[in-house]
Design a protein around this motif. Structure first.
Motif, PDB file in Angstrom:
ATOM      1  N   LYS A 185      10.764   3.190   5.418  1.00 58.95           N
ATOM      2  CA  LYS A 185       9.851   2.710   4.251  1.00 58.95           C
ATOM      3  C   LYS A 185       9.411   3.801   3.506  1.00 58.95           C
ATOM      4  N   THR A 186      10.093   4.798   3.199  1.00 57.49           N
ATOM      5  CA  THR A 186       9.836   5.973   2.454  1.00 57.49           C
ATOM      6  C   THR A 186      10.743   6.260   1.257  1.00 57.49           C
ATOM      7  N   VAL A 187      10.044   6.604   0.147  1.00 59.40           N
ATOM      8  CA  VAL A 187      10.628   7.036  -0.815  1.00 59.40           C
ATOM      9  C   VAL A 187      10.443   8.709  -1.080  1.00 59.40           C
ATOM     10  N   TYR A 188      11.460   9.436  -1.528  1.00 63.01           N
ATOM     11  CA  TYR A 188      11.110  11.061  -1.714  1.00 63.01           C
ATOM     12  C   TYR A 188      11.454  11.476  -2.889  1.00 63.01           C
ATOM     13  N   LEU A 189      10.742  12.520  -3.176  1.00 59.23           N
ATOM     14  CA  LEU A 189      11.288  13.347  -4.294  1.00 59.23           C
ATOM     15  C   LEU A 189      11.276  14.867  -3.955  1.00 59.23           C
ATOM     16  N   GLN A 190      12.438  15.145  -3.980  1.00 59.72           N
ATOM     17  CA  GLN A 190      12.708  16.697  -3.719  1.00 59.72           C
ATOM     18  C   GLN A 190      12.682  17.313  -5.149  1.00 59.72           C
TER      19      GLN A 190
ATOM     20  N   LEU B 222       8.013  15.496  -1.860  1.00 58.48           N
ATOM     21  CA  LEU B 222       7.118  14.634  -1.917  1.00 58.48           C
ATOM     22  C   LEU B 222       7.617  13.558  -0.851  1.00 58.48           C
ATOM     23  N   SER B 223       6.831  12.862  -0.414  1.00 58.96           N
ATOM     24  CA  SER B 223       7.092  11.578   0.348  1.00 58.96           C
ATOM     25  C   SER B 223       5.969  10.561   0.035  1.00 58.96           C
ATOM     26  N   CYS B 224       6.535   9.187  -0.050  1.00 59.99           N
ATOM     27  CA  CYS B 224       5.553   8.010  -0.481  1.00 59.99           C
ATOM     28  C   CYS B 224       6.152   6.912   0.629  1.00 59.99           C
ATOM     29  N   VAL B 225       5.129   6.590   1.383  1.00 62.59           N
ATOM     30  CA  VAL B 225       5.234   5.544   2.460  1.00 62.59           C
ATOM     31  C   VAL B 225       4.586   4.186   1.831  1.00 62.59           C
ATOM     32  N   ASP B 226       5.596   3.288   1.891  1.00 60.53           N
ATOM     33  CA  ASP B 226       5.384   1.765   1.470  1.00 60.53           C
ATOM     34  C   ASP B 226       5.164   0.907   2.586  1.00 60.53           C
ATOM     35  N   SER B 227       3.939   0.225   2.392  1.00 60.42           N
ATOM     36  CA  SER B 227       3.582  -0.662   3.587  1.00 60.42           C
ATOM     37  C   SER B 227       4.155  -1.968   3.383  1.00 60.42           C
ATOM     38  N   SER B 228       5.020  -2.244   2.431  1.00 57.26           N
ATOM     39  CA  SER B 228       5.402  -3.672   2.081  1.00 57.26           C
ATOM     40  C   SER B 228       6.259  -4.079   3.323  1.00 57.26           C
ATOM     41  N   ARG B 229       6.097  -5.444   3.592  1.00 55.49           N
ATOM     42  CA  ARG B 229       6.802  -6.109   4.712  1.00 55.49           C
ATOM     43  C   ARG B 229       8.357  -5.644   4.705  1.00 55.49           C
ATOM     44  N   VAL B 230       9.048  -5.950   3.280  1.00 59.07           N
ATOM     45  CA  VAL B 230      10.353  -5.784   3.064  1.00 59.07           C
ATOM     46  C   VAL B 230      10.480  -4.696   2.113  1.00 59.07           C
ATOM     47  N   PHE B 231      10.390  -3.338   2.364  1.00 59.71           N
ATOM     48  CA  PHE B 231      10.379  -2.245   1.645  1.00 59.71           C
ATOM     49  C   PHE B 231      11.796  -2.342   0.733  1.00 59.71           C
ATOM     50  N   SER B 232      12.755  -2.449   1.692  1.00 62.18           N
ATOM     51  CA  SER B 232      14.164  -2.419   0.879  1.00 62.18           C
ATOM     52  C   SER B 232      14.459  -3.018  -0.363  1.00 62.18           C
ATOM     53  N   ILE B 233      13.687  -4.049  -0.645  1.00 60.99           N
ATOM     54  CA  ILE B 233      13.922  -4.746  -1.954  1.00 60.99           C
ATOM     55  C   ILE B 233      12.745  -4.224  -3.084  1.00 60.99           C
ATOM     56  N   ASN B 234      12.176  -3.475  -2.722  1.00 58.52           N
ATOM     57  CA  ASN B 234      11.602  -2.779  -3.945  1.00 58.52           C
ATOM     58  C   ASN B 234      12.135  -1.755  -4.709  1.00 58.52           C
ATOM     59  N   ALA B 235      12.276  -1.876  -5.876  1.00 55.43           N
ATOM     60  CA  ALA B 235      12.317  -0.437  -6.700  1.00 55.43           C
ATOM     61  C   ALA B 235      11.235   0.321  -6.742  1.00 55.43           C
TER      62      ALA B 235
ATOM     63  N   GLN C 240       0.902  -1.427   0.025  1.00 53.97           N
ATOM     64  CA  GLN C 240       0.151  -0.168  -0.093  1.00 53.97           C
ATOM     65  C   GLN C 240       0.951   1.052  -0.006  1.00 53.97           C
ATOM     66  N   LEU C 241       0.566   2.003  -1.034  1.00 51.80           N
ATOM     67  CA  LEU C 241       1.554   3.258  -1.145  1.00 51.80           C
ATOM     68  C   LEU C 241       0.604   4.476  -0.714  1.00 51.80           C
ATOM     69  N   VAL C 242       1.116   5.422  -0.042  1.00 53.64           N
ATOM     70  CA  VAL C 242       0.527   6.766   0.464  1.00 53.64           C
ATOM     71  C   VAL C 242       1.429   7.882   0.058  1.00 53.64           C
ATOM     72  N   GLU C 243       1.141   8.796  -0.855  1.00 52.71           N
ATOM     73  CA  GLU C 243       1.773   9.845  -0.956  1.00 52.71           C
ATOM     74  C   GLU C 243       1.391  11.156  -0.143  1.00 52.71           C
ATOM     75  N   SER C 244       2.345  11.977   0.105  1.00 51.48           N
ATOM     76  CA  SER C 244       1.930  13.083   0.573  1.00 51.48           C
ATOM     77  C   SER C 244       3.056  14.202   0.319  1.00 51.48           C
ATOM     78  N   GLY C 245       2.570  15.482   0.645  1.00 53.68           N
ATOM     79  CA  GLY C 245       3.585  16.633   0.532  1.00 53.68           C
ATOM     80  C   GLY C 245       3.402  17.441  -0.688  1.00 53.68           C
ATOM     81  N   GLY C 246       2.278  17.320  -1.603  1.00 52.52           N
ATOM     82  CA  GLY C 246       1.842  18.147  -2.406  1.00 52.52           C
ATOM     83  C   GLY C 246       1.256  19.426  -2.035  1.00 52.52           C
ATOM     84  N   GLY C 247       1.033  20.267  -2.989  1.00 52.04           N
ATOM     85  CA  GLY C 247       0.483  21.623  -2.481  1.00 52.04           C
ATOM     86  C   GLY C 247       0.445  22.660  -3.698  1.00 52.04           C
ATOM     87  N   LEU C 248       0.075  24.002  -3.346  1.00 50.72           N
ATOM     88  CA  LEU C 248       0.147  25.045  -4.388  1.00 50.72           C
ATOM     89  C   LEU C 248       1.360  25.861  -3.915  1.00 50.72           C
TER      90      LEU C 248
END
Length: 125
Positions: free
Chosen positions: A76-81, A20-33, A3-11
C-alpha cells in the motif's frame, strides 16, 4: 478512510538521490490513483508525478529523466525515486490519493481530496 503518510525526505547535496515513500491506509489501495506534489516557499503546489491504478505514469517536465514514480500494492505504498537532485527541487513533497472510481475505470489520475502531511526535501551544498 484514507490516511496518507509520507517519509524519506531530508537534507542532501546537489546530485544526490532520495526515495520518498507514501503509505496509504485505504482498504483497497490498488484501485487508487496516486500523485506526488511539491510546494516550495512562496510558490504554488505543483504536480511532480502521478501513477494510475493500472500503473500508467505521468511526469512534470522538470521530473522527466530524473524522477520515477512507482507503487507496491501489497505494501500500500507509492514511491518517488529522485535522482540528480538540484537546489530548485527543495520543497515540501506531498502525496495525494485519487479515490474516484471513475479514475479507476478510465485508468486516469486527477487530483484527489486526500493529502498527506508532507515531507521536507532540502537540496543544498
Amino acid at each position: 478512510q484514507v490516511q496518507l503518510v509520507e517519509s524519506g525526505g531530508g537534507l542532501v547535496q546537489p546530485g544526490d538521490s532520495l526515495r520518498l515513500s507514501c503509505v496509504d491506509s485505504s482498504r483497497v489501495f490498488s484501485i487508487n490513483a496516486m500523485g506526488w506534489y511539491r510546494q516550495a516557499p512562496g510558490k504554488q503546489r505543483e504536480l511532480v508525478a502521478s501513477i494510475t491504478a493500472g500503473g500508467s505514469t505521468n511526469y512534470a517536465d522538470f521530473a522527466k529523466g530524473r524522477f520515477t514514480i512507482s507503487r507496491d500494492n501489497a505494501k500500500k505504498t507509492v514511491y518517488l525515486q529522485m535522482n540528480s537532485l538540484k537546489p530548485e527541487d527543495t520543497a515540501v513533497y506531498y502525496c495525494n490519493a485519487d479515490t474516484d472510481l471513475d479514475s479507476y475505470y478510465s485508468d486516469t489520475y486527477k487530483q484527489g481530496n486526500h493529502w498527506g502531511p508532507g515531507t521536507q526535501v532540502t537540496v543544498s551544498s
